[in-house]
Motif scaffolding. Structure first.
Motif, short mmCIF file in Angstrom:
data_model
loop_
_atom_site.label_atom_id
_atom_site.label_comp_id
_atom_site.label_asym_id
_atom_site.label_seq_id
_atom_site.Cartn_x
_atom_site.Cartn_y
_atom_site.Cartn_z
N GLN A 107 13.74 6.62 -9.82
CA GLN A 107 13.97 6.26 -8.42
C GLN A 107 15.45 6.42 -8.05
N ASP B 234 6.66 8.30 -4.21
CA ASP B 234 5.57 7.32 -4.14
C ASP B 234 4.87 7.17 -5.47
N ARG C 60 6.97 5.12 -7.55
CA ARG C 60 6.89 3.73 -7.12
C ARG C 60 5.57 3.10 -7.59
N GLU D 193 3.84 -2.80 -1.38
CA GLU D 193 3.11 -1.56 -1.63
C GLU D 193 1.61 -1.79 -1.47
#
Lengths: 173, 713
Positions: B249, B259, B262, B311
């Protein structure tokens, strides 16, 4: 009349004094003898003469058939002497002669029993159904029966076993 | 397990106490019975002996009655005869007294009958005896002897025979009583045996329970050690996974892959949370949970918890936000535990909510001695919980209602752990819920109110005019609340006509009215004469990637962070002013620091080295405790990152040996550990360490630790 008045007064006073003496004599009289028998004995009353004949061993059997046992105090004791004198009208020596005479005659098997004390007298009478004895009133208890003499008890006036005691001091017999 | 342990301990004590009391009570009963039996036996033998004596006396005195009487036959003296008669009567009196005795020996039915026979025979004899006495006293000795021999002797023998019967009856009666007493003693002895057996049984039960308790305690200890070890083993690879995602990241990666990274990190974090839950359960269960209070602003754990579920919430299109209602001071409390509870409540809220929003509202109440009670209500618009199931919510391994579905997942530990943690924090968790409407979990904890630390400067935005375009809901509430707190003038903005007047910035929720508000704004900016006005678009992380950024538009991801909104507005309104030290900005000003990484796990060692590189630091590596000691002897490192559990020599011992060799220079030794028991920190400091970092290691935590080195610039 006037002269008789003092004499009357003196007579009344004398009578009063005599009455006072009589009263005092009764007051100092000792206790009477009480005649006692076993409580099983049905006899309640004797005439004085019957009493005398019993003690003189002229009568030796009770009406119900039981042999009579006369109980006296031991020789030399005042209660023996007095009782013989009052009941039998004899001295102790004469009474013993009389008993000895009757024994020789063969009319008496066993003479009067001699007991050392009033208490033993009572116990004896208590244990012997045919016994008859005597004690002073203050030595009496309920284990034995008191006989009337001439229908009288010791407290009654005219009780024959008291008369002979008149004039004596208590404990003086 | 603690309940079981506590129950077992209580049951053991209760049973042992009951056993003791029972033995004492039964012992008292037996002692009483035995004493009674002994007393009865003693009394029996005493009575027996006394009775035999009395009977012998009766026999003797009876003989005396006649023997003495016969003496009277051997004398003619009336006085002596009378004496004998009197003695005989005395003997008779003694016999009568003995026969009339109220001694218990002659009171039983058997002896009473025998005694009556004796009395009757006596009466017959005494009748004869009296007649004999009369004859003796009256001088009729021959007749007396005759009567005695003829009747008295026979009756006297009947008396003796009756007395012999009395003695036999008494002996028989005594034998019966002795037998009864023996039986009673036997029964008492039997009871004594029963008591001894009962006592042995109870002692055996006590021993079993004590052993059972010991087994449970051993089992508990083994389980705790197992869970701790296992969690360590699980956390170690997770350290690598999360560290790698942090590095990814931090690097320049395509948005499409961002994404994925993540999600990778989220899943790793979720797995880590699960491990942590199991570990927490074992620690709470073993009574080893300790709190580590430190000062923090309340929005910090709230925002971090919200961030953690953002999220998942974004995937469902759920709005997230929080409102601090009224003044809430900074607090001295265990922030990690507060965040943990909040995260659990939020995770559940997200899990069971399909549409709508999840809102957090915070209130504080000041109490005595500077204590503040903080109530954090987590409200969702989810499926709700049936009232009859609500009491089971906080039980271990309990999942209720629709939650207990495979899709829901979970261990059933989260709420139970949260409930126990809330109690440790001096508060509680309550729930209000209606099926189909949603649930509100209110988490209360207590902390010491502290002076406010650093935070956004309200003066920097004072007087600014900002228009906000949002739908009613928690996002709008949060924006209005924050802006008013900074004394920003909120200007109304109509979707049709735009802001009512000049504004310094426009904040628009990209998700509001399904994106229609932002679209209207961007479309009508020229018409509304706000083409030059900076637009701050609030969007979820997931949706922000698909947005076409308009001129003068910047994106602020949800959940809205206090500091981020403040910085964004300040940047938009006064771009010349440099932004604050945002946490996202990597710290690349740490060089030159010499760092030694001591870690036996090679992937972890590599991740740490990469993180240090990201922070601009070079590092040396040691694969074990001995290597570390050698390396520290060769070079004076500024910082040594020391793993605690290593196969050859553990970190604590390595630290001690390094400290023993140090003279002037002292390295800052920071422990790296997945063992997060509070006792570890104490042991680290005792060994000479300066601090510790908890695995999985994050870039921010590593940066903060290195920046705290005193001689760093």
């Amino acid at each position: 009349m006037a002269a008789a008045r003092p004499a009357l007064i003196a007579l009344l006073l004398s009578a009063a004094l005599l009455a006072g003496v009589e009263t005092r004599a009764q007051n100092v009289a000792g206790p009477a003898f009480v005649v006692i028998v076993n409580r099983s004995n049905p006899v309640d009353n004797l005439t004085f003469s019957e009493l005398r004949r019993i003690f003189m061993l002229d009568t030796q059997t009770w009406p119900h058939g039981r042999k009579i046992t006369v109980v006296l105090r031991e020789k030399g004791q005042p209660d023996r002497t007095d009782a013989i004198r009052i009941i039998c009208g004899l001295s102790e020596r004469d009474y013993e002669r009389h008993i000895l005479f009757r024994t020789f005659q063969g009319s008496v098997n066993i003479g009067p029993r001699s007991i050392q004390s009033a208490a033993a007298m009572v116990r004896f009478v208590f244990s012997a159904p045919g016994a008859i004895g005597y004690v002073k009133t203050d030595e009496l208890d309920s284990s034995v029966k008191t006989l009337r003499i001439d229908g009288l008890l010791p407290d009654d006036a005219g009780y024959p076993l008291r008369r002979a005691l008149r004039g004596r001091a208590e404990g003086d017999w | 397990m603690r309940r079981i342990q506590s129950f077992t301990r209580s049951a053991t004590f209760a049973l042992l106490a009951a056993a003791t009391l029972t033995v004492l009570a039964l012992g008292w009963v037996v002692a009483r019975d035995l004493r009674r039996s002994a007393d009865a036996a003693g009394q029996l033998y005493e009575r027996f002996g006394e009775g035999l004596d009395i009977i012998d006396d009766i026999l003797f005195e009876t003989g005396e009655v006649r023997r003495i009487l016969l003496y009277a036959l051997h004398t003619t003296d009336a006085n002596r005869q009378l004496d004998y008669v009197d003695q005989s009567r005395s003997a008779e009196g003694r016999v009568r007294q003995l026969l009339d005795s109220r001694s218990p020996i002659l009171s039983t039915a058997r002896t009473r009958a025998a005694r009556e026979s004796v009395a009757a025979a006596w009466t017959d004899y005494l009748q004869t005896r009296d007649e004999v006495v009369g004859l003796i006293l009256e001088g009729s000795l021959t007749e007396a002897v005759s009567l005695d021999e003829r009747i008295g002797a026979a009756r006297f023998n009947r008396v003796r025979s009756a007395i012999a019967d009395l003695k036999a009856s008494f002996e028989a009666d005594a034998a019966v009583q002795v037998e009864a007493e023996h039986a009673r003693a036997s029964r008492a002895t039997g009871r004594l045996g029963l008591i001894v057996l009962s006592a042995l049984l109870l002692v055996a039960v006590g021993v079993v329970l004590v052993n059972r308790r010991a087994s449970l305690e051993v089992g508990l200890r083994v389980k705790t050690e197992f869970l701790t070890t296992m969690s360590h083993e699980l956390r170690t690879p997770l350290t690598g996974v999360i560290g790698i995602t942090d590095l990814l990241q931090a690097g320049a990666i395509p948005p499409a892959q961002r994404d994925l990274v993540r999600m990778l990190r989220t899943n790793a974090t979720t797995l880590l949370a699960l491990v942590n839950n199991v570990l927490d359960y074992s620690r709470i269960d073993a009574g080893l949970m300790r709190l580590s209070p430190r000062r923090f602003p309340i929005h910090a754990p709230v925002e971090e918890a919200l961030d953690s579920v953002s999220e998942a919430a974004a995937r469902k299109g759920l709005a997230l936000g929080y409102v601090i209602e009224g003044p809430v001071p900074d607090l001295m409390a265990d922030e990690d535990r507060v965040r943990q509870v909040l995260l659990n409540l939020l995770s559940n809220a997200v899990k069971y909510t399909e549409r709508g929003e999840i809102a957090i509202r915070v209130r504080a109440t000041m109490e005595a001695h500077g204590t503040a009670a903080v109530a954090i209500a987590v409200r969702d618009t989810g499926i709700g919980i049936r009232e009859d199931l609500q009491p089971r919510l906080f039980q271990w391994f309990s999942q209720v209602g629709p939650a207990a579905t495979p899709q829901a997942g979970g261990t059933g530990l989260g709420l139970a752990i949260s409930d126990r943690l809330s109690r440790l924090l001096g508060g509680s968790i309550t729930v209000e819920s209606r099926v189909g409407t949603g649930s509100t979990f209110t988490f209360v904890f207590r902390g010491t109110a502290a002076a406010p630390g650093e935070g956004p400067d309200p003066a920097q935005l004072d007087g600014a005019r900002v228009s906000v375009m949002v739908d009613p809901g928690i996002v709008g509430d949060q924006l209005f609340s924050l802006l008013r707190g900074w004394k920003v003038e909120v200007v109304a903005c109509d979707a049709a006509s735009g802001p009512a007047g000049d504004v310094d910035a426009i904040v628009v929720d990209a998700e509001a009215s399904a994106g229609a508000l932002r679209a209207a704004l961007l479309r009508n900016r020229p018409a509304w004469k706000v083409g030059h006005v900076p637009v701050l678009t609030i969007a979820s992380l997931r949706s922000s990637g698909g947005l076409a950024i308009a001129p003068h538009e910047s994106i602020l991801t949800t959940p809205v962070r206090l500091q981020a909104l403040h910085d964004a507005l300040r940047s938009a309104i006064a771009p010349a002013v440099p932004a604050g030290d945002g946490a996202a900005a990597p710290q690349r000003c740490l060089a030159p620091l010499s760092v030694l990484v001591v870690e036996d796990n090679e992937p972890n060692r590599r991740v740490i080295r990469l993180m240090l590189t990201e922070l601009g630091l070079n590092s040396d590596e040691a694969a074990g405790g001995h290597d570390a000691i050698d390396a520290a002897a060769r070079r004076a490192y500024d910082v040594i990152l020391m793993d605690l559990q290593m196969p050859d020599l553990d970190g604590l011992e390595a630290t001690r040996r390094i400290r023993a060799r140090e003279s002037v220079h002292r390295a800052r030794i920071v422990a790296l550990t997945a063992n997060v028991l509070e006792s570890d920190e104490t042991r680290c400091r005792a060994a000479g360490m300066n601090g510790y970092l908890q695995k999985p290691l994050t870039l921010d935590a590593l940066s903060a630790a290195l920046r705290s080195v005193p001689f760093m610039s």
